[in-house]
Design a protein around this motif. Sequence first.
Motif, PDB file in Angstrom:
ATOM      1  N   UNK A  41       0.819  -1.209   0.000  1.00 30.34           N
ATOM      2  CA  UNK A  41       0.000   0.000   0.000  1.00 30.34           C
ATOM      3  C   UNK A  41       0.852   1.258   0.000  1.00 30.34           C
ATOM      4  N   UNK A  42       2.026   1.174   0.606  1.00 31.12           N
ATOM      5  CA  UNK A  42       2.938   2.315   0.689  1.00 31.12           C
ATOM      6  C   UNK A  42       4.333   1.884   0.241  1.00 31.12           C
ATOM      7  N   UNK A  85      -0.985  11.824   1.263  1.00 34.99           N
ATOM      8  CA  UNK A  85      -0.450  11.029   0.159  1.00 34.99           C
ATOM      9  C   UNK A  85       1.032  10.750   0.313  1.00 34.99           C
ATOM     10  N   UNK A  86       1.753  11.650   0.994  1.00 36.40           N
ATOM     11  CA  UNK A  86       3.211  11.539   1.041  1.00 36.40           C
ATOM     12  C   UNK A  86       3.748  12.200   2.303  1.00 36.40           C
ATOM     13  N   UNK A  87       4.697  11.536   2.956  1.00 35.09           N
ATOM     14  CA  UNK A  87       5.379  12.086   4.128  1.00 35.09           C
ATOM     15  C   UNK A  87       6.872  12.108   3.829  1.00 35.09           C
ATOM     16  N   UNK A  88       7.445  13.294   3.808  1.00 31.50           N
ATOM     17  CA  UNK A  88       8.857  13.444   3.486  1.00 31.50           C
ATOM     18  C   UNK A  88       9.710  13.625   4.716  1.00 31.50           C
ATOM     19  N   UNK A  89      10.973  13.191   4.621  1.00 31.03           N
ATOM     20  CA  UNK A  89      11.918  13.350   5.710  1.00 31.03           C
ATOM     21  C   UNK A  89      12.862  14.518   5.474  1.00 31.03           C
ATOM     22  N   UNK A  90      13.689  14.764   6.463  1.00 37.58           N
ATOM     23  CA  UNK A  90      14.634  15.875   6.405  1.00 37.58           C
ATOM     24  C   UNK A  90      16.029  15.355   6.091  1.00 37.58           C
ATOM     25  N   UNK A 124       8.036   8.610   2.165  1.00 33.90           N
ATOM     26  CA  UNK A 124       7.137   7.464   2.135  1.00 33.90           C
ATOM     27  C   UNK A 124       5.828   7.943   1.513  1.00 33.90           C
ATOM     28  N   UNK A 125       5.316   7.187   0.554  1.00 32.20           N
ATOM     29  CA  UNK A 125       4.137   7.645  -0.179  1.00 32.20           C
ATOM     30  C   UNK A 125       3.115   6.536  -0.339  1.00 32.20           C
ATOM     31  N   UNK A 126       1.895   6.963  -0.577  1.00 33.49           N
ATOM     32  CA  UNK A 126       0.793   6.043  -0.866  1.00 33.49           C
ATOM     33  C   UNK A 126       0.918   5.611  -2.331  1.00 33.49           C
ATOM     34  N   UNK A 127       1.137   4.329  -2.553  1.00 35.08           N
ATOM     35  CA  UNK A 127       1.412   3.828  -3.898  1.00 35.08           C
ATOM     36  C   UNK A 127       0.328   4.221  -4.893  1.00 35.08           C
ATOM     37  N   UNK A 128      -0.920   4.056  -4.510  1.00 33.32           N
ATOM     38  CA  UNK A 128      -2.028   4.328  -5.401  1.00 33.32           C
ATOM     39  C   UNK A 128      -2.053   5.797  -5.843  1.00 33.32           C
ATOM     40  N   UNK A 129      -1.717   6.706  -4.928  1.00 35.60           N
ATOM     41  CA  UNK A 129      -1.761   8.129  -5.262  1.00 35.60           C
ATOM     42  C   UNK A 129      -0.677   8.507  -6.261  1.00 35.60           C
ATOM     43  N   UNK A 130       0.507   7.907  -6.143  1.00 34.25           N
ATOM     44  CA  UNK A 130       1.569   8.180  -7.110  1.00 34.25           C
ATOM     45  C   UNK A 130       1.170   7.647  -8.489  1.00 34.25           C
ATOM     46  N   UNK A 131       0.581   6.456  -8.510  1.00 36.06           N
ATOM     47  CA  UNK A 131       0.125   5.895  -9.783  1.00 36.06           C
ATOM     48  C   UNK A 131      -1.025   6.722 -10.361  1.00 36.06           C
ATOM     49  N   UNK A 132      -1.881   7.239  -9.502  1.00 33.06           N
ATOM     50  CA  UNK A 132      -3.034   8.016  -9.964  1.00 33.06           C
ATOM     51  C   UNK A 132      -2.624   9.289 -10.698  1.00 33.06           C
ATOM     52  N   UNK A 133      -1.497   9.887 -10.302  1.00 32.43           N
ATOM     53  CA  UNK A 133      -1.053  11.113 -10.982  1.00 32.43           C
ATOM     54  C   UNK A 133      -0.130  10.795 -12.156  1.00 32.43           C
ATOM     55  N   UNK A 134       0.015   9.516 -12.474  1.00 35.66           N
ATOM     56  CA  UNK A 134       0.815   9.131 -13.635  1.00 35.66           C
ATOM     57  C   UNK A 134       2.286   8.928 -13.348  1.00 35.66           C
ATOM     58  N   UNK A 135       2.647   8.944 -12.065  1.00 34.65           N
ATOM     59  CA  UNK A 135       4.059   8.771 -11.736  1.00 34.65           C
ATOM     60  C   UNK A 135       4.891   9.954 -12.178  1.00 34.65           C
ATOM     61  N   UNK A 136       6.119   9.677 -12.551  1.00 36.77           N
ATOM     62  CA  UNK A 136       7.061  10.717 -12.961  1.00 36.77           C
ATOM     63  C   UNK A 136       6.973  10.945 -14.475  1.00 36.77           C
ATOM     64  N   UNK A 137       7.202  12.166 -14.923  1.00 32.91           N
ATOM     65  CA  UNK A 137       7.181  12.482 -16.360  1.00 32.91           C
ATOM     66  C   UNK A 137       8.434  11.898 -17.005  1.00 32.91           C
ATOM     67  N   UNK A 138       8.262  10.852 -17.811  1.00 33.00           N
ATOM     68  CA  UNK A 138       9.420  10.114 -18.300  1.00 33.00           C
ATOM     69  C   UNK A 138      10.277  10.918 -19.268  1.00 33.00           C
TER      70      UNK A 138
END
Length: 243
Positions: free
Chosen positions: A51-52, A81-86, A139-153
Motif C-alpha cells: 500500500x505504501x 499522500x506523502x510524508x517526506x523526511x529531512x 514514504x508515499x501512498x502507492x495508489x496516489x503516485x500511480x493516480x497522478x501518472x508517476x514521474x514524467x518520463x
Amino acid sequence: MIVIDDGPDLHPPEIMDEIGHFPNMTYIIGDREDLGISEGRNIGVRMVKTKYFINLDDDYVVSEHTDMPKMLEMLDTTDLSLVGGKCKRNFAGFMEFRNDKETGKSALMYYPGSCTVKSEELSSYPGCYRCDLTANGFMARTRDILDVGGWSKEVKIGEHKDIFLRLKAARKKVVFCENCIIQNVHSDKGVELNDEIENSFNKKAYRKLRYRRKQQMGHIFLNHWNVDKLIEIENKTNPRTWD
C-alpha cells in the motif's frame, strides 16, 4: 527492496555476485541507453505490491532516526499522500505559479524551507508541516503516485519538482517531518578512478555535456508546465493558507 539501475550494461562479475547476496532485493538493469531517473522510478513503483513505499535517491540512507513507523502511522491514519523526511538541505517548501515582476512572464516560484511555519504544523504530529515539496526521501501512498501518472518520463533528470507539482495539481496532501532524518552520503570528491580511466576521461567535456543535459531537461520541464522560468526564493515563507 527494488533498485532500478539506468543500465544498460551489466556490472563486472564480482559486483553482480555482491548484488546476489541480498535475496530481498530486486535489482533491475535498464535495457536501453538513456532510460532516465523518471522512467526508472516509474518501473519501480509499478512493481510495488504494498500500500505504501519509500522512495530514496541513490545517495540517501535511512536509519533509526528516519522514524519510518511514524511515517507509516501518518499515512495509515490520515488522508495524506506523502510524508517526506529531512536531509542535509531543507527542500521542503511551497510552489506557486505567478508572473515574474521583472519580466512579466509566467514563472514557477519555489520557496525552499518555507513550510516550517507555525500555521502549517499538524496539531496531531508536532514537527510535521504541510507543504508542496519535500526532499527525494519520502514514504508515499502507492495508489496516489500511480493516480497522478508517476514521474514524467521525458524529464530524465531534474524530475524532483515535477512529481510534486503533479501531486499538487491533483490536490494530494504532502507533509514534511523535520524529526524524520534521512542521511545524505553524497561525496563532493566524486568517484576515484584508476590511472587508465583517469587518463582517458575528459572531465571538461563531461562537465559541458552535463551542463547541456541539465539545460535541455530544464527547458522540457518548463514547457511541460507552461512557464517561462523557475525562480527559487530562499528564506522566505509563502503567505498561503491551507484549505
